[in-house]
Design a protein around this motif. Structure first.
Motif, PDB file in Angstrom:
ATOM      1  N   THR A 184       0.831  -1.205   0.000  1.00  0.00           N
ATOM      2  CA  THR A 184       0.000   0.000   0.000  1.00  0.00           C
ATOM      3  C   THR A 184       0.863   1.252   0.000  1.00  0.00           C
ATOM      4  OG1 THR A 184      -1.732  -1.141   1.215  1.00  0.00           O
ATOM      5  CG2 THR A 184      -1.775   1.255   1.249  1.00  0.00           C
ATOM      6  N   ASN A 185       0.595   2.159  -0.960  1.00  0.00           N
ATOM      7  CA  ASN A 185       1.286   3.453  -0.952  1.00  0.00           C
ATOM      8  C   ASN A 185       0.379   4.592  -1.378  1.00  0.00           C
ATOM      9  OD1 ASN A 185       1.093   3.134  -3.731  1.00  0.00           O
ATOM     10  ND2 ASN A 185       3.243   2.518  -3.962  1.00  0.00           N
ATOM     11  N   GLU A 186      -0.924   4.309  -1.609  1.00  0.00           N
ATOM     12  CA  GLU A 186      -1.896   5.341  -1.937  1.00  0.00           C
ATOM     13  C   GLU A 186      -3.299   4.767  -1.758  1.00  0.00           C
ATOM     14  OE1 GLU A 186      -0.772   6.335  -5.905  1.00  0.00           O
ATOM     15  OE2 GLU A 186      -1.805   4.627  -6.805  1.00  0.00           O
ATOM     16  N   TYR A 187      -4.286   5.663  -1.691  1.00  0.00           N
ATOM     17  CA  TYR A 187      -5.663   5.240  -1.452  1.00  0.00           C
ATOM     18  C   TYR A 187      -6.606   5.868  -2.469  1.00  0.00           C
ATOM     19  CZ  TYR A 187      -3.999   4.019   3.266  1.00  0.00           C
ATOM     20  OH  TYR A 187      -3.314   3.492   4.317  1.00  0.00           O
ATOM     21  N   VAL A 188      -7.665   5.104  -2.779  1.00  0.00           N
ATOM     22  CA  VAL A 188      -8.865   5.651  -3.409  1.00  0.00           C
ATOM     23  C   VAL A 188      -9.982   5.492  -2.386  1.00  0.00           C
ATOM     24  CG1 VAL A 188     -10.613   5.338  -5.202  1.00  0.00           C
ATOM     25  CG2 VAL A 188      -8.191   5.234  -5.791  1.00  0.00           C
ATOM     26  N   ILE A 189     -10.588   6.592  -1.986  1.00  0.00           N
ATOM     27  CA  ILE A 189     -11.617   6.533  -0.944  1.00  0.00           C
ATOM     28  C   ILE A 189     -12.994   6.780  -1.549  1.00  0.00           C
ATOM     29  CG2 ILE A 189      -9.984   7.292   0.812  1.00  0.00           C
ATOM     30  CD1 ILE A 189     -11.298  10.076   0.697  1.00  0.00           C
ATOM     31  N   ASN A 190     -14.034   6.548  -0.756  1.00  0.00           N
ATOM     32  CA  ASN A 190     -15.394   6.816  -1.234  1.00  0.00           C
ATOM     33  C   ASN A 190     -15.873   8.183  -0.750  1.00  0.00           C
ATOM     34  OD1 ASN A 190     -15.819   6.244   1.458  1.00  0.00           O
ATOM     35  ND2 ASN A 190     -17.488   4.804   1.123  1.00  0.00           N
ATOM     36  N   GLU A 191     -17.050   8.587  -1.252  1.00  0.00           N
ATOM     37  CA  GLU A 191     -17.585   9.904  -0.909  1.00  0.00           C
ATOM     38  C   GLU A 191     -17.874  10.043   0.583  1.00  0.00           C
ATOM     39  OE1 GLU A 191     -20.165  11.329  -4.696  1.00  0.00           O
ATOM     40  OE2 GLU A 191     -20.712   9.367  -3.872  1.00  0.00           O
ATOM     41  N   THR A 192     -18.325   8.942   1.215  1.00  0.00           N
ATOM     42  CA  THR A 192     -18.603   8.989   2.647  1.00  0.00           C
ATOM     43  C   THR A 192     -17.340   9.281   3.437  1.00  0.00           C
ATOM     44  OG1 THR A 192     -20.466   7.463   2.438  1.00  0.00           O
ATOM     45  CG2 THR A 192     -19.480   7.665   4.615  1.00  0.00           C
ATOM     46  N   ALA A 193     -16.205   8.719   3.008  1.00  0.00           N
ATOM     47  CA  ALA A 193     -14.936   9.001   3.680  1.00  0.00           C
ATOM     48  C   ALA A 193     -14.544  10.469   3.513  1.00  0.00           C
ATOM     49  CB  ALA A 193     -13.842   8.093   3.135  1.00  0.00           C
ATOM     50  N   VAL A 194     -14.869  11.045   2.366  1.00  0.00           N
ATOM     51  CA  VAL A 194     -14.593  12.471   2.151  1.00  0.00           C
ATOM     52  C   VAL A 194     -15.283  13.308   3.222  1.00  0.00           C
ATOM     53  CG1 VAL A 194     -14.999  14.438   0.603  1.00  0.00           C
ATOM     54  CG2 VAL A 194     -14.215  12.247  -0.338  1.00  0.00           C
ATOM     55  N   HIS A 195     -16.575  13.021   3.445  1.00  0.00           N
ATOM     56  CA  HIS A 195     -17.327  13.776   4.455  1.00  0.00           C
ATOM     57  C   HIS A 195     -16.846  13.437   5.874  1.00  0.00           C
ATOM     58  CE1 HIS A 195     -19.797  15.031   1.182  1.00  0.00           C
ATOM     59  NE2 HIS A 195     -20.305  13.836   0.967  1.00  0.00           N
ATOM     60  N   ALA A 196     -16.497  12.153   6.099  1.00  0.00           N
ATOM     61  CA  ALA A 196     -16.099  11.733   7.448  1.00  0.00           C
ATOM     62  C   ALA A 196     -14.832  12.444   7.907  1.00  0.00           C
ATOM     63  CB  ALA A 196     -15.904  10.216   7.483  1.00  0.00           C
ATOM     64  N   PHE A 197     -13.887  12.656   6.988  1.00  0.00           N
ATOM     65  CA  PHE A 197     -12.634  13.320   7.362  1.00  0.00           C
ATOM     66  C   PHE A 197     -12.730  14.838   7.275  1.00  0.00           C
ATOM     67  CE2 PHE A 197     -10.796   9.093   6.363  1.00  0.00           C
ATOM     68  CZ  PHE A 197     -10.117   8.905   7.555  1.00  0.00           C
ATOM     69  N   GLY A 198     -13.878  15.348   6.832  1.00  0.00           N
ATOM     70  CA  GLY A 198     -14.093  16.790   6.832  1.00  0.00           C
ATOM     71  C   GLY A 198     -13.544  17.515   5.622  1.00  0.00           C
ATOM     72  N   PHE A 199     -13.287  16.809   4.504  1.00  0.00           N
ATOM     73  CA  PHE A 199     -12.810  17.480   3.304  1.00  0.00           C
ATOM     74  C   PHE A 199     -13.957  18.263   2.661  1.00  0.00           C
ATOM     75  CE2 PHE A 199     -10.090  13.508   3.299  1.00  0.00           C
ATOM     76  CZ  PHE A 199      -9.008  14.139   3.903  1.00  0.00           C
ATOM     77  N   ALA A 200     -13.641  19.380   2.068  1.00  0.00           N
ATOM     78  CA  ALA A 200     -14.670  20.262   1.507  1.00  0.00           C
ATOM     79  C   ALA A 200     -15.338  19.651   0.290  1.00  0.00           C
ATOM     80  CB  ALA A 200     -14.043  21.615   1.132  1.00  0.00           C
ATOM     81  N   SER A 201     -14.611  18.848  -0.483  1.00  0.00           N
ATOM     82  CA  SER A 201     -15.148  18.245  -1.707  1.00  0.00           C
ATOM     83  C   SER A 201     -14.255  17.076  -2.083  1.00  0.00           C
ATOM     84  CB  SER A 201     -15.172  19.271  -2.841  1.00  0.00           C
ATOM     85  OG  SER A 201     -13.850  19.639  -3.197  1.00  0.00           O
ATOM     86  N   PRO A 202     -14.693  16.237  -3.020  1.00  0.00           N
ATOM     87  CA  PRO A 202     -13.812  15.149  -3.486  1.00  0.00           C
ATOM     88  C   PRO A 202     -12.490  15.674  -4.030  1.00  0.00           C
ATOM     89  CG  PRO A 202     -16.061  14.723  -4.160  1.00  0.00           C
ATOM     90  CD  PRO A 202     -16.048  16.093  -3.562  1.00  0.00           C
ATOM     91  N   GLN A 203     -12.529  16.811  -4.774  1.00  0.00           N
ATOM     92  CA  GLN A 203     -11.281  17.375  -5.303  1.00  0.00           C
ATOM     93  C   GLN A 203     -10.361  17.836  -4.171  1.00  0.00           C
ATOM     94  OE1 GLN A 203     -14.338  18.060  -6.445  1.00  0.00           O
ATOM     95  NE2 GLN A 203     -14.177  16.981  -8.422  1.00  0.00           N
ATOM     96  N   ASP A 204     -10.967  18.365  -3.100  1.00  0.00           N
ATOM     97  CA  ASP A 204     -10.184  18.831  -1.966  1.00  0.00           C
ATOM     98  C   ASP A 204      -9.467  17.681  -1.265  1.00  0.00           C
ATOM     99  OD1 ASP A 204      -9.334  20.784   0.056  1.00  0.00           O
ATOM    100  OD2 ASP A 204     -10.767  19.765   1.375  1.00  0.00           O
ATOM    101  N   ALA A 205     -10.028  16.467  -1.340  1.00  0.00           N
ATOM    102  CA  ALA A 205      -9.431  15.312  -0.663  1.00  0.00           C
ATOM    103  C   ALA A 205      -8.157  14.835  -1.358  1.00  0.00           C
ATOM    104  CB  ALA A 205     -10.445  14.173  -0.583  1.00  0.00           C
ATOM    105  N   LEU A 206      -8.019  15.117  -2.652  1.00  0.00           N
ATOM    106  CA  LEU A 206      -6.869  14.597  -3.407  1.00  0.00           C
ATOM    107  C   LEU A 206      -5.560  15.134  -2.838  1.00  0.00           C
ATOM    108  CD1 LEU A 206      -8.247  14.919  -7.062  1.00  0.00           C
ATOM    109  CD2 LEU A 206      -8.332  12.946  -5.523  1.00  0.00           C
ATOM    110  N   GLY A 207      -4.624  14.228  -2.648  1.00  0.00           N
ATOM    111  CA  GLY A 207      -3.311  14.602  -2.140  1.00  0.00           C
ATOM    112  C   GLY A 207      -3.199  14.616  -0.633  1.00  0.00           C
ATOM    113  N   LYS A 208      -4.330  14.561   0.079  1.00  0.00           N
ATOM    114  CA  LYS A 208      -4.289  14.560   1.548  1.00  0.00           C
ATOM    115  C   LYS A 208      -3.776  13.208   2.039  1.00  0.00           C
ATOM    116  CE  LYS A 208      -6.184  18.684   2.026  1.00  0.00           C
ATOM    117  NZ  LYS A 208      -6.558  18.997   0.645  1.00  0.00           N
ATOM    118  N   MET A 209      -3.070  13.255   3.175  1.00  0.00           N
ATOM    119  CA  MET A 209      -2.455  12.044   3.732  1.00  0.00           C
ATOM    120  C   MET A 209      -3.327  11.484   4.855  1.00  0.00           C
ATOM    121  SD  MET A 209       0.391  11.961   1.952  1.00  0.00           S
ATOM    122  CE  MET A 209       1.538  10.900   2.846  1.00  0.00           C
ATOM    123  N   ILE A 210      -3.702  10.220   4.718  1.00  0.00           N
ATOM    124  CA  ILE A 210      -4.458   9.537   5.767  1.00  0.00           C
ATOM    125  C   ILE A 210      -3.796   8.195   6.051  1.00  0.00           C
ATOM    126  CG2 ILE A 210      -6.652  10.629   5.104  1.00  0.00           C
ATOM    127  CD1 ILE A 210      -7.469   7.949   3.843  1.00  0.00           C
ATOM    128  N   GLY A 211      -4.155   7.598   7.168  1.00  0.00           N
ATOM    129  CA  GLY A 211      -3.620   6.288   7.513  1.00  0.00           C
ATOM    130  C   GLY A 211      -3.353   6.191   8.995  1.00  0.00           C
TER     131      GLY A 211
END
Length: 815
Positions: free
Chosen positions: A573-600
């Motif tokens: 594992t070295n990158e993720y594809v997440i779902n829309e629910t995860a976008v809202h759960a982590f507090g990202f403003a939009s799917p585009q805003d989530a790109l590049g953010k580090m989680i784990g």
């Protein structure tokens, strides 16, 4: 006197063959339904019924919070039994039953090739306290010495005979079995054989390995596995709540000690509960265990049996009252000759009893049919006539109950007939100023029950249609699932072969695409707590479902990316594809805003490279949760194969897939299932409920229509002269049919009005279990009412039309 009763009874039953046949059929159906339900309910409530001291035996459950929801696990941490034995008093026996977790075992023979068993079931580790709590009968060896030596094992009789056929039990002692676990291999010596424990029971272990004499690591206190069970037999008078508090305190102390060894902010919420053993079989909140029974469902079955029996009794009452006009002169003669009320009632009760006995005999055949129709619902171990005497007693008791319920009112009604009115040709019909009679009230009651079943069947069918045909966020059609067996997936000799096989499968004609990864929706899941730290803010932690997939997975299932790209191929594992629910759960403003953010996790955070449209990961009982796709070659052992072309050619394609599979893995290792069928199996309980309701609907409608038929016969007979006069005065057949049918329409409408709020309340309660569900709409009640009305009109139309077509000369003729 009794001889005369029976002779007269059989003469009457034979003379009224149609009514007799209808009564026997209605009662036979209800009796057979009651017998089937009795067998199911009595079996489910008989778990551990012969276990001595069961009122003081409790099972320890672990409670925890997952995805902000309270859940329960049927297991405990492995060292819990040791801590309880050392620190908690008030317990007679602390009985661990720890899962073995085996890949295979080898039965060693002194002469001949050893027997290999892959993934053996019903193997657990315990000690002598298990056999102190449970009254096993020892056939060889004894509980005092069986576990004194390390690496010992005790077998049940059936397991011993399976491993050592044609050998005496005493000769099996001291032979060895080698157990291949996922972490170690142990050879154990057989030190005892016990008789199979009587069923039904949740104690299904067949091989009992001795517990290792070791102190567990501190980390084991925070690791809970559902296969590691713990039972406590409390001393008489000890309060279970006090023991529970002490266990919570013990666990908290160990948890604090473990947290002190970690450098991260590791926290989790956990508690324990003591479940009485008598309730363990009904603990439906333990989802990943052996089959559990639902008490509400069992009570519902008992209610269905009661209602079906009442419907049959009501039907008998209505049919009996319908036949009273034809018996008017018989009753009048009997009363003129001095027959007392008690004798008249006794005569009628004897007719009811004999009819019920005949129905009970007929129910033998119908019970067999019922067991066949409900084979998917009825638990294994239940047979229709395992105890014939029990069935005979059941029928006799039921016959007495039915005789009292169905025979007393018509019998009493007979005694109200006045002989002088009979010979004056006065109608037996009792006037009622309100126009409503007991017979009509009973018909309304029958149709209320029928309408409850009809409407429930419609709603359950619509919900099933919804969960199976709704957009799940992926395309499940024409997908075949096949797993590499664990023993090969974890075998170094087969390392990496799944990737070569995958490439070969894609070249097979008829295979549109193939991918490796866990199926989108399944009962199994893996999750971890992932963190995201916004700039200058507190970290956000969320429980995230994890799915290991390859790069072809999203395309195979038609999943849509709403932002970013698919994952790239990677060994780890070295990158993720997440779902829309995860976008809202982590507090990202939009799917585009989530790109590049580090989680784990703390030391393993990776960037989000894509966001996929939400899809259902589990059944419709649960909400869509945060989810992350990742690439990890070690976790890829499940094949997803998309078939193409005409379905009639799929079997040829599957044969080619199997042939290719065996070029990489041994024979018998290939099993497959169509994914849409696997999803349907997730709703097997709902399918069973639908089947049960449909069968109850058919029975209730049939019996209710029999009752209507009786009322129609009664009405046509009593209004014969009225019909004749109307026809003489110019009434048409259609007008008379409308006149006579009108009251049945009113009865069904009244039943619909009564049944609708009852169904709305009950089905709303049922639908609340689903996170995604249909709405109950008005047309469902209207459709049920129309079905009931149509069936009612069909039932009475023959008798009504027949009465309307009679020549008025015959109707008005005076005898």
């Amino acid at each position: 006197m009794f001889k005369n009763y029976f002779k007269t009874t059989f003469r009457h039953l034979w003379r009224q063959r149609l009514f007799t046949a209808l009564n026997i059929l209605g009662l036979a159906i209800s009796i057979s339904a009651c017998w089937v339900i009795y067998c199911i309910v009595s079996y489910e409530f008989s778990y551990e019924k012969n276990l001595p001291g069961k009122e003081n035996i409790y099972r320890v459950l672990t409670g925890f919070v997952f995805d902000e929801k309270e859940q329960y696990n049927g297991g405990v941490s492995k060292p819990m039994y040791q801590g309880i034995r050392q620190e908690i008093v008030g317990i007679d026996y602390t009985v661990p039953l720890l899962g073995a977790g085996l890949k295979a075992l080898q039965v060693n023979y002194s002469n001949g090739k050893p027997l290999m068993v892959d993934e053996p079931e019903n193997v657990a580790a315990t000690d002598s306290t298990y056999f102190t709590m449970l009254p096993y009968h020892w056939l060889a060896g004894n509980k005092r010495s069986a576990f004194t030596a390390p690496n010992s094992v005790v077998l049940t009789e059936s397991r011993a005979k399976k491993y050592f056929p044609n050998q005496k039990l005493a000769g099996i002692l001291n032979q060895t079995i080698t157990y291949y676990g996922y972490q170690d291999t142990v050879t154990r010596t057989i030190t005892g054989i016990v008789a199979d424990y009587p069923t039904p029971t949740e104690f299904t272990t067949q091989e009992f390995c001795s517990l290792p004499a070791k102190a567990y690591e501190m980390a084991q206190w925070t690791n809970t596995n559902g296969s590691d069970k713990l039972y406590l037999q409390l001393k008489q008078g000890v309060n279970p709540a006090e023991i529970t508090a002490k266990i919570d305190s013990l666990s908290a102390k160990k948890r604090r000690a473990f947290e002190a060894t970690r450098t991260d902010n590791f926290k989790y919420k956990q508690w324990y509960e003591l479940l009485p053993l008598k309730e363990s079989h009904f603990a439906t909140m333990l989802q990943w265990e052996e089959r559990k029974a639902s008490k509400p469902v069992l009570y519902g079955l008992m209610g269905i049996a009661l209602f079906l029996l009442l419907l049959a009794c009501i039907n008998y009452i209505n049919m009996s009252i319908a036949g009273l006009p034809q018996r008017a002169k018989e009753i009048g003669v009997r009363k003129t000759l001095g027959s007392s009320r008690s004798r008249l009632i006794s005569q009628f009760l004897s007719e009811t009893f004999i009819t019920t006995i005949l129905a009970g005999v007929s129910s033998f055949v119908l019970s067999q049919l019922g067991f066949w129709l409900l084979s998917d619902i009825i638990p294994q171990g239940i047979t229709p006539f395992a105890n014939v005497w029990q069935l005979i007693i059941f029928i006799i008791i039921l016959a007495i109950i039915v005789t009292v319920l169905a025979g007393l009112y018509p019998g009493w009604l007979i005694t109200k007939v006045k002989a002088v009115n009979v010979f004056r040709n006065t109608s037996l019909r009792q006037k009622n100023s309100s126009g409503f009679s007991l017979q009509k009230a009973l018909i309304v009651f029958q149709f209320v029950i029928a309408l409850v079943f009809i409407t429930s069947a419609i709603i359950v069918a619509k919900q099933l249609q919804y969960v199976l045909n709704s957009d799940m966020g992926f395309n499940k059609d024409a997908v075949v699932l096949a797993d590499v067996p664990w023993k090969y997936a974890s075998n170094k000799n087969y390392a990496g072969k799944q990737f070569t096989l995958l490439a070969e499968l894609k070249n097979i004609p008829g295979v549109q695409n193939a991918a490796l990864g866990d199926a989108p929706m399944s009962r199994n899941y893996s999750s971890s707590q992932y963190d995201y730290t916004p700039n200058g803010k507190e970290p956000v932690s969320r429980q995230v479902f994890r799915k290991e997939v390859d790069t072809a997975y999203l395309r195979l299932y038609g999943m849509k990316l709403v932002a970013g790209r698919n994952i790239y191929a990677s060994d780890t594992t070295n990158e993720y594809v997440i779902n829309e629910t995860a976008v809202h759960a982590f507090g990202f403003a939009s799917p585009q805003d989530a790109l590049g953010k580090m989680i784990g996790q703390q030391h393993a955070k990776f960037p989000i490279v894509g966001v996929v449209k939400d899809f259902h990961q589990q059944n419709f009982y649960t909400t869509i949760d945060p989810m992350a796709f990742e690439s990890d070659k070690e976790g890829l052992s499940s094949f997803n194969i998309k078939l193409a072309g005409d379905p009639s050619r799929w079997q040829k394609t599957l044969k080619a897939i199997e042939k290719t599979w065996y070029q990489f893995y041994p024979p018998e290792s290939f099993t497959y299932k169509f994914y849409d069928e696997a999803i349907a199996n997730m709703y097997q309980q709902e399918e069973n409920l639908a089947k049960l309701i449909n069968l109850a609907t058919a029975i209730s409608i049939f019996i209710s229509c029999l009752g209507l038929f009786g009322i129609a016969v009664l009405t046509a007979f009593q209004r014969t002269k009225e019909i004749g006069i109307r026809k003489v005065l110019g009434a048409s057949v259609a007008g008379i049919v409308q006149l006579l049918s009108k009251e049945y329409v009113v009865l069904v409408i009244i039943a619909t009005l009564i049944a609708s709020p009852l169904v709305w309340w009950a089905m709303n309660k049922w639908l609340q279990k689903f996170a995604y569900r249909i709405s109950i709409e008005w047309w469902m009640f209207l459709l049920a009412g129309m079905v009931a009305l149509l069936l009612a009109l069909i039932t009475v139309s023959f008798q009504v039309i027949k009465a309307a077509r009679v020549n008025p000369v015959k109707s008005l003729k005076t005898e």
